[in-house]
Design an enzyme around this catalytic site. Sequence first.
Site, PDB file in Angstrom:
ATOM      1  N   GLY A 167     -27.659 -10.503 -11.482  1.00 19.63           N
ATOM      2  CA  GLY A 167     -27.443 -10.043 -13.046  1.00 19.63           C
ATOM      3  C   GLY A 167     -25.192  -9.963 -12.397  1.00 19.63           C
ATOM      4  N   GLY A 169     -27.363  -5.037 -25.244  1.00 20.88           N
ATOM      5  CA  GLY A 169     -26.605  -6.393 -25.519  1.00 20.88           C
ATOM      6  C   GLY A 169     -26.671  -7.482 -24.199  1.00 20.88           C
ATOM      7  N   GLU A 213     -21.317  -6.393 -15.054  1.00 21.57           N
ATOM      8  CA  GLU A 213     -20.317  -6.066 -14.672  1.00 21.57           C
ATOM      9  C   GLU A 213     -19.057  -6.588 -14.365  1.00 21.57           C
ATOM     10  OE1 GLU A 213     -23.018  -2.345 -13.907  1.00 21.57           O
ATOM     11  OE2 GLU A 213     -20.743  -2.042 -14.407  1.00 21.57           O
ATOM     12  N   LEU A 249     -29.578 -17.228 -15.181  1.00 27.69           N
ATOM     13  CA  LEU A 249     -30.899 -17.176 -15.786  1.00 27.69           C
ATOM     14  C   LEU A 249     -30.734 -18.107 -17.387  1.00 27.69           C
ATOM     15  CD1 LEU A 249     -32.874 -13.982 -15.008  1.00 27.69           C
ATOM     16  CD2 LEU A 249     -32.902 -16.392 -13.599  1.00 27.69           C
ATOM     17  N   ASN A 250     -29.834 -17.651 -17.736  1.00 23.46           N
ATOM     18  CA  ASN A 250     -29.596 -18.727 -18.766  1.00 23.46           C
ATOM     19  C   ASN A 250     -28.140 -18.549 -18.905  1.00 23.46           C
ATOM     20  OD1 ASN A 250     -29.247 -18.510 -21.890  1.00 23.46           O
ATOM     21  ND2 ASN A 250     -30.816 -16.994 -22.660  1.00 23.46           N
ATOM     22  N   PRO A 251     -27.540 -19.371 -19.077  1.00 22.31           N
ATOM     23  CA  PRO A 251     -26.146 -19.316 -19.185  1.00 22.31           C
ATOM     24  C   PRO A 251     -25.773 -19.322 -19.986  1.00 22.31           C
ATOM     25  CG  PRO A 251     -27.452 -22.005 -19.121  1.00 22.31           C
ATOM     26  CD  PRO A 251     -28.812 -20.654 -18.864  1.00 22.31           C
ATOM     27  N   LYS A 252     -26.449 -19.109 -22.162  1.00 20.89           N
ATOM     28  CA  LYS A 252     -26.010 -18.611 -23.155  1.00 20.89           C
ATOM     29  C   LYS A 252     -25.370 -16.906 -23.273  1.00 20.89           C
ATOM     30  CE  LYS A 252     -26.379 -19.601 -28.130  1.00 20.89           C
ATOM     31  NZ  LYS A 252     -27.117 -20.598 -28.562  1.00 20.89           N
ATOM     32  N   THR A 253     -25.809 -16.486 -21.936  1.00 16.91           N
ATOM     33  CA  THR A 253     -26.496 -15.267 -22.955  1.00 16.91           C
ATOM     34  C   THR A 253     -25.666 -14.796 -21.653  1.00 16.91           C
ATOM     35  OG1 THR A 253     -28.884 -14.901 -21.399  1.00 16.91           O
ATOM     36  CG2 THR A 253     -28.002 -14.835 -23.552  1.00 16.91           C
TER      37      THR A 253
HETATM   38 MO1  MOS Z   1     -23.074   0.566 -16.239  1.00 20.72          MO
HETATM   39  S1  MOS Z   1     -21.350   1.390 -16.059  1.00 20.72           S
HETATM   40  O1  MOS Z   1     -24.087   0.728 -14.742  1.00 20.72           O
HETATM   41  O2  MOS Z   1     -24.147   0.396 -18.304  1.00 20.72           O
END
Ligand code: MOS
Length: 744
Positions: A708, A472, A711, A636-640
Amino acid sequence: MPTVATDYIGQPISRVDGLAKVTGVAKYAGEFNVPGLAYGYAISSTIAMGRIHKIDSSEALKLEGVFHVFTHENSPTLALSDDAYRDDVAPTGSPFRPLHDDRVVYSGQPIGLVVAASLELARYAATLVRVEYQVEPHATDPLKNLGEAYVPEEGKTEYKKPKPRGRAQEAFAAAASTVAAEYIVPMEHHNPMEPYASTVVWNGDEVITVYDKTQGVDNVQRYLYKIFGCPPEQVRVISPFVGGGFGSGLRPQYEVFLAFMAARELKRPVRVTLTRQQMFSLGYRPATWQRVSLGATKEGRLEAIIHEAIGETSRYESYAENVLPWSGLLYQCANVQFDYKLVPLDLCTPIDMRAPGAATGFYALECAMDELAVKLGMDPLELRLRNYAEQDQNEGKPFSSKELRACYQQGAERFGWARRNPTPRSMREGKKLIGWGMASAAWVAFQTKAAAKAALTQEGKLTVSSATADIGTGTYTIMTQIAASTLGLPIEDVTFNLGDTALPEAEVEGGSFTAASVGSAVKNVCEVVREKVFRLAQAVPNSPLAGASLADVTFAEGKVRLKRDATKAVAITAAMRQGGVNAIEEERSIEPDEAKRKGYSFYTHAATFAEVKVDEDFGTVRVSRVVSAVAGGRILNPKTARSQVLGAVVMGIGMALEEESVVDHNLGRIVNHNFAEYHVPVEADVRDIQVIFVEERDEIINPLGAKGLGEIGIVGVAAAIANAVYHATGKRVRELPITLDKVM
Ligand code: MOS
């Protein structure tokens, strides 16, 4: 808009898999239908500890359409070593083995599998299976079992023992101003929308095809072939779409074990789907008790940080989290001390849940910082700025980039923080007390080894693939963008495939490392293809690129063209056609560039600002506004990217106000294992959430400069909301979730 139409990096491209998802074309693990499919329903233990004295399936087997009932008594003999059961991300210990013997080690443990002609029949038949237990005493309450607490060892996983520095106890005792407080995070469950499911297709073919809900097909494949002793090429695991994971699918779960075992034994396709209740038997964010002691000068300079935590784990595995290192990382402070212990309990092993350790540790640290600011009579943001660390304080290393200061500034400005009246209960709207709180956040910017394959056809169609996942997060979309941009092809001509063990190897999708890791592999393999195309473009008759080098050209809009004169160009399709090349196929594996990265620390950062409205009479808390300012390298993609942070903020609202898995310690069982009683945020709980990505250039971290974002968005939310509740009410609630009974 970009000046070059095929430069998609940084563009808000809509999800390339969006249409498939909204039209129902996207298939999930429990939706792959095959003729002769049988349905498995797992029988769950009703006791927490003991032995299965007797298990009688005879009544269930009398029903027409019930094919088999698997129990420990009739399950096949499988691998015997712990190693066989130890998946790629297993903590240290002895992994759980479904249907292995008569032992019950946690409530909800699978102790049998009914296989029948329909799911309903299997579920009904499961109620007819009589189980007699020899019940033994269990222990599930961490606070009552502190005597068993132990200091965990570093293992294969990401857990690191944080290094203390200075003399924290002495500095704390001597500090002009101190706070020391205890904070509790309860057990929480991930609860993705899609329940775990596995459809295993075995028709006597050479290859057993496994459609599984997972965050890592390669991990599941290795797990299955090690346990079942079949050659790896005999097991193909496919997982094209995942309806949310949040960490619960990092390890292979028991649905895939049971479905695989049943299909293999019965020699027919079998599907096992878990119920919502059974989703509470797979792992969780561990309940964690923390104490944070801060000592500071009158001016608010930190002199001492003592951070202690006690988490919970199972008796068979030692699941340790990085709850503490953040307290040593984030602020300048010469004296820091840590203490982390685990209490082993008769529960299943916890599993990573979005920002594992950080969501827990930052909650305590950033609430304690707020308490210190109150004590000092200082603005909470000013206190953070006074202790701002330009270097990684744990390691004494510079960051590859750290724009947390910009997060503070831009977040505060958007939120209107300067207008905050510091006095609790000073802001209101009728019966609603208004509170403003803030918190810092950080998460590690990992990069792992990953491989990708690229195939470019003479028609200019590019297919790129890797055995990664898209839970997702937008993996399909950003990988397509990276590939299209690198080769200068229209995005419609590029396809990215994932979630299949037949594809080049990648690690589980987790830790927020997929964009950086698989993204780097995709970029790298496309660059290899690019070079080949360039050679072909130079070789066409009368090529305008004949004397050029690769550095002199760009790949854009389907052409290789000279940088200094865009009219001098060769179409990629023409280059391939005239070179007589039908397709270029390349595969590459890429690792972090350690030579470049040596000596640096890699983190994402964020600042979260929250506004709550607390009903003075009823104690109900509403999060009316959140501003989350994130420094995550190149976006990389402000929307996602925005969607990642939005979702994480919503999950953080759940953590702050709603989520708690309640264990009845008499039964040793989670009693609110359903959506009626385990509350997660719904639409009505989600108001105004604003996401800011501050500019952060990072030339060191990886070729994309991306960090990334899965989290980081949740990390500071619970603390920001807890601090806002204090500001609204003058009451400090130090135990999550902040429900109305605690506020009143
Ligand atoms: Mo994340 S808690 O490493 O899916």
